[in-house]
Write an enzyme that holds these catalytic residues in place. Structure first.
Site, short mmCIF file in Angstrom:
data_model
loop_
_atom_site.label_atom_id
_atom_site.label_comp_id
_atom_site.label_asym_id
_atom_site.label_seq_id
_atom_site.Cartn_x
_atom_site.Cartn_y
_atom_site.Cartn_z
CG ASP A 3 17.69 -27.00 -17.30
OD1 ASP A 3 17.39 -26.07 -16.92
OD2 ASP A 3 16.77 -28.08 -17.53
CG HIS A 15 15.76 -29.45 -6.50
ND1 HIS A 15 14.98 -29.97 -7.50
CD2 HIS A 15 15.40 -29.38 -5.48
CE1 HIS A 15 13.86 -30.43 -6.39
NE2 HIS A 15 13.83 -29.68 -5.48
N GLY A 53 5.15 -28.28 -16.19
CA GLY A 53 5.90 -29.40 -16.38
C GLY A 53 6.43 -30.11 -15.32
CB SER A 67 4.40 -35.18 -11.63
OG SER A 67 5.86 -35.55 -11.10
CG ASN A 77 2.91 -32.44 -15.44
OD1 ASN A 77 4.09 -32.45 -15.76
ND2 ASN A 77 2.50 -33.69 -14.80
#
Ligand SMILES: [Zn+2]
Length: 278
Positions: free
Chosen positions: A107, A122, A221, A223, A247
């Site tokens: 984002d 990514h 944040g 996993s 998390n």
């Protein structure tokens, strides 16, 4: 929000003890900016799986569905703003405590908040890449073309979609026009790493080198269910560097952690934005 003085916070102490942090962030960092997290507290998928790379490349219907959903979801996603967690991490970089920030998010909100040493593991959803000639262009420009070619879908764009991956089940995608590259006619793809696609090797290498230079790792944040992120925790652990994680719920690296903070990212990092934080 916690009212404990900073000294009493284990996370504050962890950060104070280490001066070159390798920061890895995931979806949990952006949920307070209105971008949905697709995994639950056990790391399982909450909703339908995202589009797989082979299907996107090999199947026109999948591309029509992808871009139709993207057309409707973009307005909301494109207007997301950084939250306190992004600002806290930007502050940490300004204080010279961050070796690099590697994000699994696409984002761009870390950069919006002011972080500069960022590796977008990514990719970025605000960019589009041609798979034929590699030309990159703006997602905004793609939005204009999508709307021009699909005026009926523009009406859906005007209503508030439920989330970034808009719920459009039951709609007919058959007539949806997918724009091609204006230079070479090639297939256009958001410049993000899809599931089933590998992260570019040089990006991984740059991040692994940063792990070597760092003296500790901070996971915010995520996993770490996806190997592309988990491997950095493995590398840090192997090199004897302590790892702290913020998390909600378990992480794949729980056994490797020196410190686990089971809190939302914004609350856990709020102390970094206090005037007293050094
Ligand atoms: Zn092209």
């Amino acid at each position: 929000m916690s009212t404990h003085p900073r000294r009493a916070q284990p996370l504050g102490e962890f950060i104070a003890r280490h001066s070159r942090l390798f920061v890895l962030t995931g979806a949990g960092c952006s949920t307070d900016s209105g971008i949905p997290d697709y995994r639950d507290e056990n790391g399982d998928w909450k909703r339908t799986r995202p589009v797989l790379f082979p299907a996107f490349v090999g199947d026109l219907h999948t591309r029509r569905r992808y871009w139709a959903r993207s057309l409707v979801g973009w307005r909301r996603f494109g207007h997301a703003r950084p939250n306190g967690a992004h600002r806290a991490l930007a502050r940490l970089e300004q204080q010279g405590r961050t070796e690099v920030l590697v994000t699994q998010n696409v984002d761009g909100l870390h950069q919006s908040a002011g972080s500069t040493a960022v590796i977008d593991l990514h990719g970025r959803l605000d960019q589009v890449r041609c798979m034929g000639c590699e030309r990159r262009s703006d997602r905004e420009q793609m939005q204009r073309r999508l709307l021009e070619l699909n005026p009926a879908w523009a009406r859906l764009d005007a209503c508030d979609a439920p989330d970034g991956d808009a719920d459009l089940e039951g709609l007919d995608f058959a007539g949806f026009e997918v724009p091609a590259c204006e230079d070479c006619g090639g297939l256009l793809k958001p410049d993000v790493v899809f599931f089933g696609e590998s992260v570019p090797r040089e990006r991984v290498a740059a991040a692994l080198q940063a792990v070597e230079r760092a003296d500790a790792m901070l996971v915010i944040g995520s996993s770490l269910m996806v190997y592309s992120g988990y491997r950095f925790a493995q590398a840090a652990s192997k090199a004897g560097k302590p790892i702290a994680a913020v998390n909600l719920g378990r992480t794949r690296a729980d056994a490797l952690l020196a410190l686990k903070v089971n809190q939302p990212c914004v609350a856990a990092l709020a102390f970094l934005l206090d005037g007293a934080a050094s």
